[in-house]
Structures are given as C-alpha cells and as structure tokens.
Design a protein around this motif. Structure first.
Motif, PDB file in Angstrom:
ATOM      1  N   ASP A  23     -12.653 -46.667  54.107  1.00  0.00           N
ATOM      2  CA  ASP A  23     -13.606 -45.835  54.371  1.00  0.00           C
ATOM      3  C   ASP A  23     -14.539 -45.388  53.301  1.00  0.00           C
ATOM      4  N   TYR A  24     -13.877 -45.320  52.369  1.00  0.00           N
ATOM      5  CA  TYR A  24     -14.835 -44.854  50.884  1.00  0.00           C
ATOM      6  C   TYR A  24     -14.889 -45.838  49.889  1.00  0.00           C
ATOM      7  N   VAL A  25     -15.801 -45.976  49.178  1.00  0.00           N
ATOM      8  CA  VAL A  25     -15.825 -46.915  48.099  1.00  0.00           C
ATOM      9  C   VAL A  25     -15.292 -46.136  46.748  1.00  0.00           C
TER      10      VAL A  25
ATOM     11  N   THR B 167     -18.956 -49.107  54.113  1.00  0.00           N
ATOM     12  CA  THR B 167     -18.716 -47.702  54.520  1.00  0.00           C
ATOM     13  C   THR B 167     -19.912 -46.989  54.907  1.00  0.00           C
ATOM     14  N   MET B 168     -21.011 -47.553  54.632  1.00  0.00           N
ATOM     15  CA  MET B 168     -22.479 -47.119  55.080  1.00  0.00           C
ATOM     16  C   MET B 168     -22.558 -47.477  56.630  1.00  0.00           C
ATOM     17  N   MET B 169     -22.129 -48.224  56.907  1.00  0.00           N
ATOM     18  CA  MET B 169     -22.520 -48.954  58.496  1.00  0.00           C
ATOM     19  C   MET B 169     -22.174 -47.968  59.682  1.00  0.00           C
ATOM     20  N   ARG B 170     -21.271 -47.006  59.497  1.00  0.00           N
ATOM     21  CA  ARG B 170     -20.938 -45.968  60.425  1.00  0.00           C
ATOM     22  C   ARG B 170     -21.874 -45.094  60.554  1.00  0.00           C
TER      23      ARG B 170
ATOM     24  N   HIS C 220     -29.587 -41.905  58.398  1.00  0.00           N
ATOM     25  CA  HIS C 220     -28.708 -41.530  57.316  1.00  0.00           C
ATOM     26  C   HIS C 220     -28.448 -42.785  56.241  1.00  0.00           C
ATOM     27  N   LEU C 221     -28.513 -44.069  56.897  1.00  0.00           N
ATOM     28  CA  LEU C 221     -28.424 -45.183  56.041  1.00  0.00           C
ATOM     29  C   LEU C 221     -29.623 -45.329  55.272  1.00  0.00           C
ATOM     30  N   ILE C 222     -30.842 -45.403  56.136  1.00  0.00           N
ATOM     31  CA  ILE C 222     -32.177 -45.810  55.121  1.00  0.00           C
ATOM     32  C   ILE C 222     -32.463 -44.535  54.180  1.00  0.00           C
ATOM     33  N   GLY C 223     -32.320 -43.347  54.549  1.00  0.00           N
ATOM     34  CA  GLY C 223     -32.178 -42.364  53.524  1.00  0.00           C
ATOM     35  C   GLY C 223     -31.314 -42.364  52.331  1.00  0.00           C
TER      36      GLY C 223
ATOM     37  N   ARG D 161     -22.220 -34.511  53.344  1.00  0.00           N
ATOM     38  CA  ARG D 161     -22.338 -34.032  52.085  1.00  0.00           C
ATOM     39  C   ARG D 161     -21.928 -34.662  50.794  1.00  0.00           C
ATOM     40  N   TRP D 162     -20.549 -35.297  51.199  1.00  0.00           N
ATOM     41  CA  TRP D 162     -20.010 -36.286  50.052  1.00  0.00           C
ATOM     42  C   TRP D 162     -20.707 -37.561  50.123  1.00  0.00           C
ATOM     43  N   CYS D 163     -21.062 -38.122  51.181  1.00  0.00           N
ATOM     44  CA  CYS D 163     -21.379 -39.529  51.389  1.00  0.00           C
ATOM     45  C   CYS D 163     -22.917 -39.962  51.204  1.00  0.00           C
ATOM     46  N   ARG D 164     -23.537 -39.051  51.413  1.00  0.00           N
ATOM     47  CA  ARG D 164     -24.889 -39.525  51.449  1.00  0.00           C
ATOM     48  C   ARG D 164     -25.607 -39.968  50.107  1.00  0.00           C
ATOM     49  N   ALA D 165     -25.150 -39.094  48.980  1.00  0.00           N
ATOM     50  CA  ALA D 165     -25.730 -39.330  47.924  1.00  0.00           C
ATOM     51  C   ALA D 165     -25.244 -40.192  46.847  1.00  0.00           C
TER      52      ALA D 165
END
Length: 362
Positions: A94-96, A167-170, A175-178, A6-10
């Motif tokens: 872990d986060y940018v 941070t996106m590689m995990r 999820h990555l492509i979306g 919820r926090w990471c994908r947008a």
C-alpha cells in the motif's frame, strides 16, 4: 480517508540521498539500498503498458492520463523534461515508504536526520513498516513524541528515473496528477536543510499547476472545491493548535505545567474539530480518523511542513507576472539566502498575501 492524503501526496524522503548519507548505520544503509533496488528493478516503460492491449484496461487508461499530464508539466509549467514518471512500478504494497517524525515532548521542533546530499530532513524514511515502527518505538522510549506515516510517492531529485507507483493508482485523477506536479517541483528546486520551504514550494506548484491544467480542459475539478475547502479548514485548525502549543512551550519550563497545557490544547483541538464537523460540514466525518489515536506533537508536524509557506509562494508567483520561469528563478534566489534571511523574506511575502486577502473581504 482525506487524512491519509496528508502523508501520501507529497514527495518526501529522497532515497538515494538518504542511502548515500547513511554511513553512520550500515544496517540502515543496506535497508535503503535493498528498498531502492526493489523499486528500480520493478520499473517498466509507461508507453509499453499503454500500447499493450493485454494489460489491465483501467491501468492503461490511468497511465495514458499520466502521460498527458507529464507532457503538460514540461510544456506549460516549466518542470523538468526527463524520464521521471515515464515509467511504472508495482511494489505490491500500500505504501512505498514509511516516514518517522519525532519531536521532544514539549517542543514542535522536529528531530532532524542529516545527510550529505539531502541535508537535514524532518523525518527518517524506511521501506519497511516494521522497521519504521521499531525506530519510532526506540525514540518514544527516549521520551520523544513520534508518528509513523505511510508515503505513496517520493522523489529522488532526479538521481533516478522516478516511477509512477501502484500505490498512487488508488487516488483520484486530480490527486494523482497534482502529486506528479509536486514530485517534479522537488526536482526543479530543493534547498538543503529546509523541509518547510521545499514542501511548501512543491505544494504551491502542485495546487497552481492543477488549477491551470483544469483550466486547459484536461481535467474536471468539479466537486473538488468542497473537499478543498474542508481540507483548508482542517489544516487551519491544526496550525492554530501548533501556534498555541509553540507559544506555551516557550512560556514555561515546568514539566507538570507543560503536560497540563499540552493536554488542554489537544482537548481544545478535538472540541473545535467536532464543532466544525457538526455545525459547518453537516456531520462530514472524513477527518475523524485523525483523532482515533492519541494526539502528540509529532502528529502535527507534516501540516506545518506542507502548508506553512504556500501563501508566500502564491504571492511570489503573482508578483512575477504568473510566469513560471521567473517564479522559479525568484524562488531559487530565496533558497540561496541564509536561513534567517530566507525566513524573513517568506514572512514578508506571507504578510502581503494576508493583506491582500483582508482587502477583498467585505
């Protein structure tokens, strides 16, 4: 955990816009400038990594998939053809970014942060987690509900060549492509002072784009449907509580009564979640983490921001023949409207989506 997505994908705070608008705080400006410089100086071309046999094979494989999806985004989804996401950066954390959300104790209105370029945003971003938590603590001391969320990806709206980040590689390929599609959607259209519009628009492009990408045979989404259904049901629970609280906060000004209403609403949310988890999900506990910390208004904010108008944009896409160029043009016209008129149009689109759904349910 699914909740972290919820926090990471947008795509959240735009670092350049924030930095240019941070004149009121020299310390904050310098903090953002340093963070953005670190990110930019860490970039390297994805093509060079993919072609180097000495680099990590798993990273090369993932980035090859990114290259393919990046080209698809331009050719099939009419997303920007620029150098964003053709470079890679490892920030060694872990986060940018960490975003701070805040609301008054008895309101679901976000404490906004306004900047000349990005407009008013429903959060404030930091490259340093401790700085984010210090800011949240200051707001909490003034009586606000607060939440700090780590963000693995964001967009500078085309001001810089945004990188794919370690941070996106995990994430899974889906999820990555979306997220790639979501980030690029922000570059395609961004409306100042309307976070819910921007995030819902980008979320729709992410979801629809990923479906089309899978239909092309480029990615296998088998097994994603069950998790997507759980995500949708969990979000529905959160939005139900948001609506319940919003109505309650409007009905009274007595802080004692409001405190009791608020506590009861969160207890009901926990009970409904447990019933959903145990009765419908056969004990699937992927969202338990959300309830490990005390609930408050600010913790509910991101859900409404990302999901509120997705059905409206789905209707807009369908009504424009599922043609991306026509859809973007129509969405841009919505973005030009005054806020009240834009909200009314989105509500009408969402109502048509609900009516269509009701018509097909036996």
């Amino acid at each position: 955990m699914p909740v972290s997505g919820r926090w990471c994908r947008a795509a959240l705070a735009t670092a350049l816009a924030l930095a240019l608008g941070a004149c009121s705080s020299a310390g904050y400006y310098l903090h953002l400038a340093r963070g953005q410089y670190q990110l930019l100086s860490s970039r390297e071309p994805i093509a060079a990594i993919v072609s180097d046999p000495g680099r990590d094979p798993q990273l090369r494989t993932r980035l090859t998939r990114v290259q393919h999806a990046r080209r698809y985004a331009v050719d099939a989804l009419d997303l920007p053809d620029n150098d964003s996401y053709t470079v890679y950066a490892d920030v060694h954390r872990d986060y940018v970014v960490w975003n701070v959300f805040a609301t008054p104790a008895y309101s679901l209105d976000a404490v906004e942060n306004c900047f000349p370029i990005a407009g008013c945003l429903s959060y404030r971003g930091f490259y340093d987690e401790r700085a984010a938590r210090d800011h949240a603590a200051q707001l909490a001391a003034r009586g606000y509900d607060t939440e700090v969320g780590g963000v693995a990806a964001y967009s500078t709206l085309g001001w810089f060549d945004d990188p794919v980040i370690n941070t996106m590689m995990r994430w899974s390929d889906a999820h990555l492509i979306g997220t790639l599609f979501h980030e690029l959607a922000h570059q395609r259209l961004f409306v100042k002072n309307d976070t819910a519009f921007n995030e819902s628009f980008a979320s729709f492009v992410e979801q629809q784009g990923l479906q089309q990408y899978a239909a092309s045979g480029a990615i296998d989404l088998q097994g994603q449907a069950e998790q997507a259904a759980r995500e949708s049901a969990f979000v529905a629970l959160i939005l139900q509580t948001r609506q319940q609280l919003a109505a309650s906060y409007r009905s009274s000004r007595d802080p004692v009564a409001l405190a009791a209403i608020k506590q009861q609403a969160f207890e009901q949310l926990q009970a409904r979640y447990r019933q959903l988890r145990d009765a419908q999900w056969n004990g699937y506990a992927g969202y338990d983490r959300f309830f490990e910390r005390p609930l408050n208004n600010a913790r509910l904010l991101p859900f409404g921001l990302y999901d509120q108008w997705v059905p409206a944009f789905a209707t807009l896409f369908a009504e424009h023949g599922r043609d991306w160029a026509a859809f973007y043009a129509a969405a841009a016209e919505l973005g030009k409207l005054a806020p009240a008129a834009r909200q009314a149009q989105l509500q009408a689109l969402a109502a048509r989506a609900s009516a269509k759904t009701a018509a097909v349910v036996p």
